[in-house]
Design an enzyme around this catalytic site. Structure first.
Site, PDB file in Angstrom:
ATOM      1  CG  HIS B 115      -9.616   8.055   1.818  1.00 60.49           C
ATOM      2  ND1 HIS B 115     -10.865   8.215   2.366  1.00 60.49           N
ATOM      3  CD2 HIS B 115      -9.779   8.185   0.473  1.00 60.49           C
ATOM      4  CE1 HIS B 115     -11.751   8.427   1.394  1.00 60.49           C
ATOM      5  NE2 HIS B 115     -11.130   8.416   0.243  1.00 60.49           N
ATOM      6  CG  HIS B 352      -7.156   7.876  -3.086  1.00 56.26           C
ATOM      7  ND1 HIS B 352      -6.521   9.023  -2.719  1.00 56.26           N
ATOM      8  CD2 HIS B 352      -8.483   8.167  -3.121  1.00 56.26           C
ATOM      9  CE1 HIS B 352      -7.429   9.985  -2.540  1.00 56.26           C
ATOM     10  NE2 HIS B 352      -8.615   9.497  -2.785  1.00 56.26           N
ATOM     11  CD  GLU B 500     -17.008  35.813  -7.113  1.00 53.63           C
ATOM     12  OE1 GLU B 500     -16.270  34.880  -7.523  1.00 53.63           O
ATOM     13  OE2 GLU B 500     -17.246  36.828  -7.789  1.00 53.63           O
ATOM     14  CG  HIS B 563     -24.723  40.268 -13.601  1.00 52.42           C
ATOM     15  ND1 HIS B 563     -24.255  39.603 -14.709  1.00 52.42           N
ATOM     16  CD2 HIS B 563     -23.650  40.939 -13.081  1.00 52.42           C
ATOM     17  CE1 HIS B 563     -22.962  39.874 -14.867  1.00 52.42           C
ATOM     18  NE2 HIS B 563     -22.570  40.680 -13.904  1.00 52.42           N
TER      19      HIS B 563
END
Lengths: 752, 752
Positions: B115, B352, B500, B563
């Protein structure tokens, strides 16, 4: 216009509703059966004015948009018909809201676990939504044109359970509320769509629900753009969602909401329960951003209702305002008090996730003036809410009539929409999948995948999807369609941007919208790590999302170890109810798509190569459906000297090694284990025919972790794989350095 | 003030630098060795004015904050000393910037992949950062007080490689640039800290880097608050980061940046490369939010540099402004042109991720007036950049002198800071870990974990961390400390909120800041799905993050299948370079912490129970270090009739079943397989002593997926596990319904 009697319409609906099974939701959503049976009905305004006024209810004029056929022109003209609707106010309203609160309190108290604080705070907005705003049919939770409600703050499930109960859904009885969080109940600790009709999506893991809601709203916008005609808005509904501070903090919600803003999903209305409390205490310790300003930056309309506890009219006004803004989704920040009504625990984290306790429950009863026994619903409340069954039936019947008109005028569109609503697959759809021979030019399976997707898009009207900014690399563009965008929502290429997690959850929403919508989404295999939580929800909630994952090994080469999956294939094999398919060439890729489409109740992951692969002798379109099968064998009597097992891009290596070993005089079987989950589901006889127990000389080769292969290779075999991270170099070089080669197989065979 | 000669200081530094190994970075960061060797030096302003002016460079007055000892008072007083510094301008500046561009172009062209477009656009800001702004020592990439730079847009690695090369880092030579993306090079496709000294963190997966940068900035702020004294700012540096559109779209960046705003990390300065191009085309198709407004909402200061291509002074001014805002992090949106200078590919996605191609490279050379051969660095550019080696040495020497003064005045603080800088563990640290007997009260391992954390926090000054809004549930609070907050950054309980993914990546940044910083972070095991991408970077980049994960099975009960982890334990066992530890009781929990702390080059996952567990006979603190060991056995001669293998909360079931079977006369061995990775690293003799090949009667029991256990159970054994999702009910009920019971083990043993 032919019209059945009201009673007849009801009994039809009830018959369907009562046939709902007690366990998991029915395999076929039932929306379309009714649609068919009622397709000649036109019960619209007649039914909508059917409910008798109750003593404590006030009657007010509510404008419900509906349609009336202009007999003269034959056009369907939009017309705002003023209907009388039953809106609770004053004491009755308070009583209704407190009923919700105490159903939550009592259920949590009985279960000795759960979250009553959120429902206590959100009861007012919940009541207004389900009692005054939303259009649904309690006796047919799958009616196609219902408004969708998502409880993104899934721990507050009792809010939804209580509302479904009051509204007359068969899935939630008083007994179910008493069985909250118990084995076999329909009231699990977090809402589960596959268990509880009326629940649209499975939430609990925070942030998933708001992203699901974006998917549901996308589906509405897309279908409306494709199927609505001037004067005939056959697809026309809202998506409502309640999300909390936790959802707001999760990155997935920002991803999905950025897209919702970009797409201008004006019929998405999100209620942000701003209660300032999380598990760890006041949000001030960790969440001090200006949420509404952030949403404005994301292109949303925002409103702040400062008193969500008793400001009923403010909530109503906010919803009205939200509906008036049609070019943007709306976030209504509703400031509430968690555990509202509890004298000692309101506005504290102790009201979040634990029962209030007998003493505090009594104090709350006293404080809110609630003299009733646990789970009691006062007669006037019951009576007030009872109109929803009739109203729901009327709404559906009205829509059915509208659809019947639509079908007459636009039979082709109606037929297509029926496929999307019912999920039925068109006859011979499988035939469009491409076939390959060994003479077909070698190609990367990511490219072969694009051929399949483009072929399927022609026959599956509900197929839509896209990539997380890698469409040109994942090869997922549908060439005959443009981009789903704000001004072209009828198109089917969805641009998700670099938002894998949001993408997965949005696709869950699309998949749950209608059985015939088949979303696919795509990124590199390694980036499944970004979206694994959404993929797990696909699996758990039985959403048929096709995860088209490319760059499936070190074979991708130079991008290096950050981009090279090692553990990913196996990690999905360990996940319940998801198919991990790793096709080796053209026919297996086409077979993988067949499997993915046919598995209506589970998602599929297709792991595809970046690098070119040959079309191998012996691979099979149909074989994929068996999960594992023999692609070549020079033995007889099911007793080869050696079995070589492989998947995907390494199958060609297995083939070459087998050929070499056969030249040396060995009998060698090569097995493609393209989908372990499907292979496990085959009969013992079939499995024995592929992997006879007596043959312990087995070698596996796969460019991924070795752990797990012991299952098929056994203690005496050899596993060729990779138990370290990859490297940045041309793919062929890494294969060689890591020993994923023909030579490794041959060497291993010598030691067996 | 004693002062070595400049030459002597340099040679000391060079000796260290040249001892860097060619492969992975050294096990011990070398920052502290030098600090010790130079601790009596005070070369400050002397060295900083050492560089001779070059013909094409202009000399301008740049204010660098430094310190001067006030001999009279003995206090270190902050004083702004005006130093002459070599700043390129005019043609030389353009030439420097174009050098970066063409090093990127030529390297990608040679590698035939990579790139170049991003470095071509970001060369101006990169140049200003590394040439004018950042304080670092090229010959000691691990100098403690260096500014940290993170390339969150990791695909643009050539920007950083070119800058490290020009600045004089030994890790990047011309040859390394020519070996871009080749086997064995230090220039992989994305920056890897463990391979390339000078690279702080491993980036590439988008959004990780900006979150790492938040962790690096947190570490600075925390250490500054703990160790700086009035007049003696011994910890004083900036964190710079470049992130692109992709990073901005990823949810993780919003999570981390929301925290950075909340914490007020004023020394974090982020450059947003606003180039409007992603892989799939113009960002307009998918990313139309107002990024700066979003960051304002997150509590950041924002600036927009509208011409990032040639607006050098605008970039300089923006940095100055950013530094002046000390109570908030700053986002500088820099609008650039991807592939700047390429006549036909600039501002397009074709610039790119692919080489420009020979023809376009020539056109770009012509367009930018670059007559040189590939990889050529003009003499005046080389000469200009050459001052950084001396400057860096001076900066470090200056700091060393400052530290020496600090050490004299604050010996205890200095000793503590040395531990954090060096990563050395205090003597006898292990002794603080609690010991348990069978008489100790039964407890959940999450609670036992908290005892360990609190014990360790007393002796490990670099231990800090927290939970994703579940501190009171994950049991991770350090009781003797308060919260790390804007006004109390010296505290060690970090509140991450429900973020998280950001949490994991922030911890990666903390861990990479200094060898003695030991971050831990926590949530429920199932929510590792939200942060798996960050955990994989921990493993790949050798970051010692302790993942304290609780609620590790269906045993958590009522919260239900959303969960309850099923596949998670095994999915981490499949991941390279990470330890999955599942202790069964107190001694194993303490042992797991010992292992986690000692494993400096890999992260650990501790899977802990919500439910109470007994302290078992035979479990062992030291045994955890072997990964698997015998906890009880009534056989002799290493030939038990049966081996029962288990982990964590199911080990007690194995023990009970074994006792029952022994009563029936069988010889049974119970093995705790607490950490598979460590067991695999034991000698063959040891492994045979635990799991003798001749004993094929084996049963495993674990409340997780069965796939994977075949490795230890073999083809003739029985695996008791769970291959479906969990359920909402009391934990004990689910264990029973799912057959994770003593009876299942006994039944299985009958069939062997």
């Amino acid at each position: 216009m032919a019209a059945h009697s009201i009673a007849a319409a009801y009994s039809t609906i009830s018959a369907h509703a009562s046939s709902l099974p007690c366990g998991r939701a029915p395999a076929q959503h039932i929306g379309f059966h009714q649609l068919t049976s009622l397709s000649s009905c036109g019960l619209r305004s007649l039914l909508l004015s059917h409910y008798a006024p109750k003593s404590s209810s006030s009657w007010c004029a509510v404008s419900i948009e509906t349609l009336e056929r202009n007999a003269a022109s034959g056009q369907m003209l939009e017309k705002s018909v003023t209907l009388e609707q039953n809106v609770a106010s004053g004491q009755l309203l308070e009583k209704c809201v407190n009923t919700i609160r105490f159903l939550a309190i009592d259920a949590v108290e009985t279960a000795k676990s759960g979250h009553a604080g959120m429902p206590m705070g959100c009861a007012p907005m919940g009541h207004i939504l389900y009692d005054e705003v939303m259009r649904y049919n309690p006796k047919n939770p799958y009616w196609f044109n219902r408004d969708r409600f998502v409880l993104s703050a899934g721990h507050g499930c009792l809010l939804q359970y209580a509302l479904l109960y009051l509204a007359g859904y068969d899935s939630i009885s008083e007994n179910e509320l008493k069985q909250l969080r118990q084995w076999g109940s329909r009231t699990p600790g977090h809402p589960e769509n596959f268990l509880t009709p009326g629940v649209e999506v499975t939430t609990g893991p925070l942030g998933q629900g708001i992203a699901n809601a974006v998917g549901l709203a996308l589906a509405e916008r897309h279908l409306a753009a494709r199927f609505n005609k001037p004067g005939s808005e056959i697809v026309d509904r809202y998506t409502y969602v309640i999300l909390g501070d936790g959802c707001q903090m999760e990155g997935i919600s920002n991803e999905a909401c950025s897209l919702a803003g970009h797409w201008g999903l004006g019929k998405l209305i999100a209620f942000y329960d701003d209660n300032h409390i999380t598990v760890d205490g006041d949000t001030g310790i960790v969440f001090t951003e200006d949420v509404n300003d952030r949403f404005e930056a994301l292109g949303w309309h925002t409103i702040w209702v400062k008193n969500g506890n008793t400001g009923y009219d403010d909530i109503r006004e906010a919803i009205k305002e939200a509906k008036a803004v049609t070019d943007r989704p709306t976030l209504i920040k509703v400031t509430t008090t968690i555990g509202f009504g509890s004298p000692n625990k309101a506005n504290s984290y102790s009201a979040h996730g634990s029962p209030l306790g007998t003493k505090e429950v009594e104090a709350t009863r006293h404080n809110l003036g609630w003299p009733y026994e646990p789970f009691f619903v006062p007669e006037d409340v019951k009576s007030h809410w009872s109109h929803h069954v009739a109203q729901g039936a009327a709404l559906e019947a009205d829509w059915n009539a509208k659809f019947a008109e639509y079908e007459k005028k636009y039979p082709e569109d109606a037929a297509t929409l029926k496929i999307i609503i019912s999920g039925e697959l068109p006859a011979d759809w499988v035939d469009v999948l491409p076939k390959y021979t060994q003479a077909s030019p070698a190609d990367a399976t990511r490219n072969l995948s694009q051929q399949c997707l483009n072929a399927l898009a022609k026959v599956l009207p509900g197929l839509l999807g896209g990539s997380a900014d890698l469409a040109s690399s994942n090869m997922t563009l549908l060439k005959m369609f443009g981009d789903f965008q704000r001004d072209t929502p009828e198109e089917r290429n969805v641009r998700f941007g670099v938002r894998e997690h949001g993408m997965g959850a949005i696709c869950n929403g699309i998949a749950q919208h209608s059985p015939g919508l088949i979303p696919y989404c795509s990124t590199d295999v390694v980036f499944t790590d970004y979206m694994r939580a959404a993929m797990r929800i696909s699996a758990l909630s039985e959403a048929r999302v096709m995860y088209v994952m490319t760059h499936d090994s070190i074979g991708l080469g130079e991008d290096g170890p950050t981009h090279q999956p090692i553990e990913h294939l196996m990690s999905f094999r360990t996940m319940p109810n998801i198919l991990m398919l790793r096709p080796a060439d053209g026919n297996e890729t086409a077979g993988a798509y067949k499997v993915a489409i046919l598995n209506r109740k589970r998602p599929s992951v297709l792991a595809l190569s970046r690098q070119e692969l040959p079309h191998l002798p012996g691979t099979s379109f149909e074989g994929v459906g068996q999960g594992g099968y023999i692609i070549s064998d020079n033995s007889t009597g099911n007793k080869p000297d050696l079995i070589v097992l492989s998947t995907g891009s390494e199958l060609q290596i297995a083939v070459k090694a087998a050929n070499e070993l056969r030249r040396e005089g060995k009998t060698v079987r090569v097995v493609s284990l393209v989908c372990w989950e499907l292979f496990e589901e085959q009969s013992d006889e079939y499995k024995e025919s592929v992997l006879p127990e007596s043959v312990t000389a087995r070698i596996s080769i796969e460019a991924g972790c070795t752990l797990g292969w012991q299952k098929y290779v056994g203690a005496k075999g050899k596993i060729i794989g990779i138990d370290r991270f990859g490297a940045s170099a041309p793919g062929g070089k890494i294969f060689k350095e890591y020993g994923i080669t023909e030579e490794s197989v041959i060497t291993a065979s010598r030691s067996l």
